[in-house]
Design an enzyme around this catalytic site. Structure first.
Site, PDB file in Angstrom:
ATOM      1  N   ASP A 259     -26.663  50.609  20.677  1.00 39.23           N
ATOM      2  CA  ASP A 259     -28.454  50.846  20.862  1.00 39.23           C
ATOM      3  C   ASP A 259     -28.791  51.424  20.806  1.00 39.23           C
ATOM      4  OD1 ASP A 259     -27.017  52.870  22.236  1.00 39.23           O
ATOM      5  OD2 ASP A 259     -29.432  52.988  23.945  1.00 39.23           O
TER       6      ASP A 259
ATOM      7  N   GLU B 265     -28.630  46.257  32.461  1.00 37.39           N
ATOM      8  CA  GLU B 265     -29.310  46.255  31.147  1.00 37.39           C
ATOM      9  C   GLU B 265     -30.583  45.465  31.171  1.00 37.39           C
ATOM     10  OE1 GLU B 265     -27.449  47.927  29.191  1.00 37.39           O
ATOM     11  OE2 GLU B 265     -26.083  48.624  30.116  1.00 37.39           O
TER      12      GLU B 265
ATOM     13  N   TYR C 200     -26.245  44.061  21.940  1.00 40.21           N
ATOM     14  CA  TYR C 200     -25.934  44.886  22.782  1.00 40.21           C
ATOM     15  C   TYR C 200     -26.016  44.397  24.041  1.00 40.21           C
ATOM     16  CZ  TYR C 200     -27.058  48.663  25.985  1.00 40.21           C
ATOM     17  OH  TYR C 200     -26.852  49.527  26.959  1.00 40.21           O
TER      18      TYR C 200
END
Length: 288
Positions: free
Chosen positions: A136, A35, A118
């Site tokens: 996102d 991520e 996010y």
DNA sequence: AAGTCGTGGAA
DNA sequence: TTTCCAAGACT
């Protein structure tokens, strides 16, 4: 469950890409690393770096034990190298405050360096199976089209978007997680920003934007990002020189990397301030 | 809240 | 060739 869930889950089952941070072998840490790397960087470029990264540092403790400069070097050309620094800092916090285990709650996660709304949601959901909306840019675009009927979402996340995403979330934890990753995957592969291929969309028959005849985006014009001659380009040049050198780099070599003296000096200072570089007796180096 | 922060592949 | 932009965070 709403009428979108079943076709989306079936589509994801059939079309999901196999990625190193997905599937049974994935860990919360590998999800977290992915991520960070995926923040503003395409999947194709992240894959090989993620693979090497996990070999070097399979746990937060392994990364925290390494010099931050090694993280910056391993980050390579992914861009935005401060993310490498933040990931290293987050690993340190995880070791010191969470016994080396990536926290599972959104609130703990969002407190980590480099972890925003996010990323916190993504780690909680994809790493731990928690039930949480994941917003996102892909999800936002898909929902804007599918539900609202707009080509693109607002520039900044709105409370209406968040409420909409939460309302659509399936009740079951695992199903909610798959729903979110399916929305992201659809946005990445089918419902793309520039040229969506609606013929391959499992929910095209329910799409508000399609039903409205694909009205064009009418929001505020997005500012085009300039590049040539910017501090970002200059910083990138300087970082590349140091990153690719095994030894500290004398300032004379940096002089050759960027001709504008004032700008080079300004960028060098900012890189030192950011902690991306340190100044040694024999030149500039990645932090130890 | 608007600007800043990298990179390289595709259109 | 130039332009655009891809799983955001931080200030």
């Amino acid at each position: 469950m709403n009428d979108l869930v079943a076709p989306m889950l079936a589509w994801y089952d059939a079309h999901a890409r196999e990625l190193p941070w997905r599937g049974e072998h994935a860990t919360p840490w590998s999800v977290m690393v992915s991520e960070f790397m995926l923040q503003q960087t395409p999947v194709a470029r992240v894959e090989p770096v993620h693979r090497l990264w996990m070999e070097s540092w399979p746990t937060p403790a392994a990364l925290a034990a390494a010099p931050s400069g090694e993280a910056v070097r391993a980050w390579g050309r992914l861009g935005y190298p401060r993310r490498a620094l933040r990931l290293h800092a987050a690993a340190t916090v995880i070791v010191e405050a969470y016994d080396g285990q990536v926290p599972s709650s959104y609130d703990d996660l969002v407190g980590l360096p480099g972890v925003g709304p996010y990323t916190a949601a993504a780690i909680a959901v994809f790493g731990y199976g928690e039930r949480h909306a994941v917003l996102d840019t892909n999800v936002r675009r898909v929902l804007a089209r599918l539900v609202v009927g707009d080509e693109l979402p607002p520039v900044a996340v709105t409370s209406a978007e968040r409420r909409r995403a939460e309302d659509l979330l399936p009740q079951d934890d695992a199903e909610a997680a798959t729903w979110s990753i399916a929305l992201m995957e659809l946005g990445a592969l089918v419902c793309t920003a520039a040229k969506p291929t609606c013929s391959g969309c499992p929910v095209a028959d329910q799409c508000a934007w399609r039903a409205a005849g694909y009205p064009a985006y009418d929001g505020a014009p997005r500012k085009a990002q300039t590049w040539a001659g910017t501090d970002r380009q200059c910083r990138g040049r300087l970082m590349a020189v140091v990153r690719e050198s095994p030894d500290p780099v004398p300032s004379s070599r940096l002089d050759r990397a960027w001709s504008d003296d004032a700008q080079r000096a300004r960028c060098l200072t900012s890189l030192l301030t950011d902690g991306l570089l340190v100044e040694t007796a024999v030149g500039y180096a990645l932090p130890g």
